[in-house]
Scaffold this active site. Structure first.
Site, PDB file in Angstrom:
ATOM      1  CG  HIS A 250      -1.705  -1.221   1.431  1.00  0.00           C
ATOM      2  ND1 HIS A 250      -2.954  -1.472   0.907  1.00  0.00           N
ATOM      3  CD2 HIS A 250      -1.361  -2.343   2.116  1.00  0.00           C
ATOM      4  CE1 HIS A 250      -3.351  -2.684   1.285  1.00  0.00           C
ATOM      5  NE2 HIS A 250      -2.400  -3.231   2.011  1.00  0.00           N
TER       6      HIS A 250
ATOM      7  CB  SER B  97      13.262  22.326 -15.467  1.00  0.00           C
ATOM      8  OG  SER B  97      12.503  23.520 -15.532  1.00  0.00           O
TER       9      SER B  97
ATOM     10  CE  LYS C 252      12.211  19.435 -10.856  1.00  0.00           C
ATOM     11  NZ  LYS C 252      10.837  19.553 -11.358  1.00  0.00           N
TER      12      LYS C 252
ATOM     13  CD  GLU D 203       8.637  12.268 -15.271  1.00  0.00           C
ATOM     14  OE1 GLU D 203       7.785  12.868 -14.631  1.00  0.00           O
ATOM     15  OE2 GLU D 203       9.589  12.835 -15.833  1.00  0.00           O
TER      16      GLU D 203
END
Ligand code: ARG
Length: 461
Positions: free
Chosen positions: A157, A278, A284, A291
């Site tokens: 979980h 970024s 970043k 992804e």
């Protein structure tokens, strides 16, 4: 008009819009090598049974070889009017050797031709995906020794649950990819079947030798029912399902590593060469590859969906709808191949952030379950032990300490016969070491599995 292989019965030329709408050469040109391979085997069989002379067969083979080289070099002209890759190659053959070329399509239809081409293509695609899966497994197994002593929190979980060894995690993915490889091998058996010779749908009255063609093309079996053979795309769907499962597994892995590379987790440092930045936030470093592996899974699932809907309710045998099988098949393959190609080096190069992991390993009472099992060994019924440990965890939470920080009085209050030996089983390292059942996470268990995997994959220690 006369250019069409099927022009005889027609009085008028095909509308240009129809040509554009029905063409498939823009995507099925990818089957050119398989188409030629199938045609060469077919011609050799025709020569064997006397439907071609040896010289004719030789001319066909040689000319198909030339056409193949031209396509490879990019000098071969593709034209929408010629519809598909099969017509292109046949037309080029006839343009070069005339009537001899006109004999190649003896005892053959594009229906069994395209099925054969696709089977040859899928067979190669399966082998390539299998190789790339083994690269991924090798990357995971390859880091097991270096990470052997790293204990990670295991989750259910997405909540801290029990401690596990890092290699145990890596091998979990190896198991998933093993099932993927088994599925591919199984799919390969059903793919590796000769459908050529079933012609349009009913077979042929000509004296062909299908076993001979099967042998030449390396097919293990000859499809036994011509109607089924010309309509069957199960192998395309099965393979795309295999690809979908692989994408699902990669997506789970990507999701996990994206989380692990966040500052909140700080378990992993991803290699910079596999990250991007970024354009507005200078600090970043983003896990874009992971992804996209996760994101591209949607395309693969979409391809499977497309294929499932495509063949739904098609009457037997061949229907032109089946031409639409190729774009989703090719896209699913390209996507998964590309994801696997990046997954392997990423898996090998990411670094575990040992200090950050160790710093918070004591949080979450990961030893609670093994402590409960210790009580079970002392005769406490499981449900009772569960409640008892739960109350002790409650106490530890209230004081913001570990279970091992509780004084003996607290354990005695819970169960009077408890003594100092409770401290021997508390703590994350001890909890991991205690997990001795087959397939568990204790170091000896994991080591055995690592050795097995190394042997299976030929990874050197
Ligand atoms: N381009 C077609 C396909 O991919 C080849 C078979 C066409 N057969 C036919 N009878 N029109 O399905």
């Amino acid at each position: 008009m006369s250019e069409k292989a099927w022009g005889g019965v027609f009085d008028v030329a095909t509308d240009r819009r129809v040509e554009r709408f029905t063409e498939s050469v823009s995507f099925d040109r990818r089957l050119f090598a398989q188409d030629i391979e199938g045609s060469v085997a077919h011609a050799q069989m025709l020569a064997k049974v006397g439907l071609l002379t040896v010289d004719e067969c030789g001319m066909i083979e040689q000319t198909l070889g030339e056409i193949r080289r031209e396509i490879e070099q990019g000098s071969f002209p593709f034209r929408t009017e010629l519809e598909d890759i099969h017509m292109h190659i046949e037309k080029a053959l006839v343009d070069r050797i005339g009537d001899i070329g006109r004999k190649l399509h003896t005892a053959r239809s594009r229906n069994d031709q395209v099925s054969t081409d696709l089977r040859l293509w899928v067979r190669e695609a399966i082998d390539e995906i299998d190789r790339r899966l083994s690269d991924v497994q090798r990357a995971l197994v390859g880091r097991c020794d270096a990470d052997a002593d790293v204990i990670l929190p295991g989750y259910t979980h997405t909540q801290r649950a029990q401690p596990v060894l890092a290699p145990h995690y890596w091998l979990a993915y190896c198991e998933k990819f093993r099932r993927d490889r088994q599925r591919l091998a199984d799919c390969r058996r059903r793919t590796n079947r000769l459908t050529l010779g079933t012609a349009a749908l009913a077979g042929t009255s000509l004296p062909i030798d299908r076993d001979d063609v099967a042998k030449r093309l390396g097919f293990e079996e000859v499809a036994a029912n011509s109607i089924d053979a010309s309509s069957d795309r199960d192998f395309v769907l099965e393979f795309t399902f295999c690809l979908t499962m692989i994408a699902e597994h990669l997506s789970t892995w990507a999701e996990e590593w994206i989380l692990w590379s966040t500052m909140e987790f700080s378990f992993l440092k991803l290699p910079q060469a596999f990250c991007t930045g970024s354009s507005i936030m200078p600090q970043k470093v983003n896990p874009d590859v992971l992804e996209l592996i996760r994101g591209k899974t949607a395309r693969v699932i979409g391809s499977l969906q497309t294929l499932l809907v495509l063949i739904k309710s098609l009457p037997l045998a061949y229907n032109r709808d089946l031409q639409e099988d190729k774009p989703p098949l090719f896209d699913a393959f390209d996507t998964v191949r590309a994801s696997l190609e990046l997954a392997a080096p990423l898996m090998a190069a990411a670094e575990l952030n040992r200090p950050a992991i160790a710093l918070r390993l004591d949080r979450g009472h990961l030893d609670a379950t093994t402590f409960m099992e210790y009580l079970i060994c002392r005769g406490v019924p499981q449900r009772t032990a569960h409640g008892l440990v739960g109350r002790l965890v409650r106490k530890a939470l209230d004081r913001d300490v570990r279970l091992s920080d509780l004084p003996l009085e607290d354990f005695r209050e819970a169960l009077p016969e408890l003594d100092e030996s409770v401290y021997d089983v508390l703590g994350v390292e001890r909890a991991v070491a205690a997990m001795q059942s087959y397939g568990s996470t204790a170091p000896e268990q994991v080591k055995k599995q690592v050795e097995k995997w190394k042997k299976e994959l030929g990874v050197r220690s």
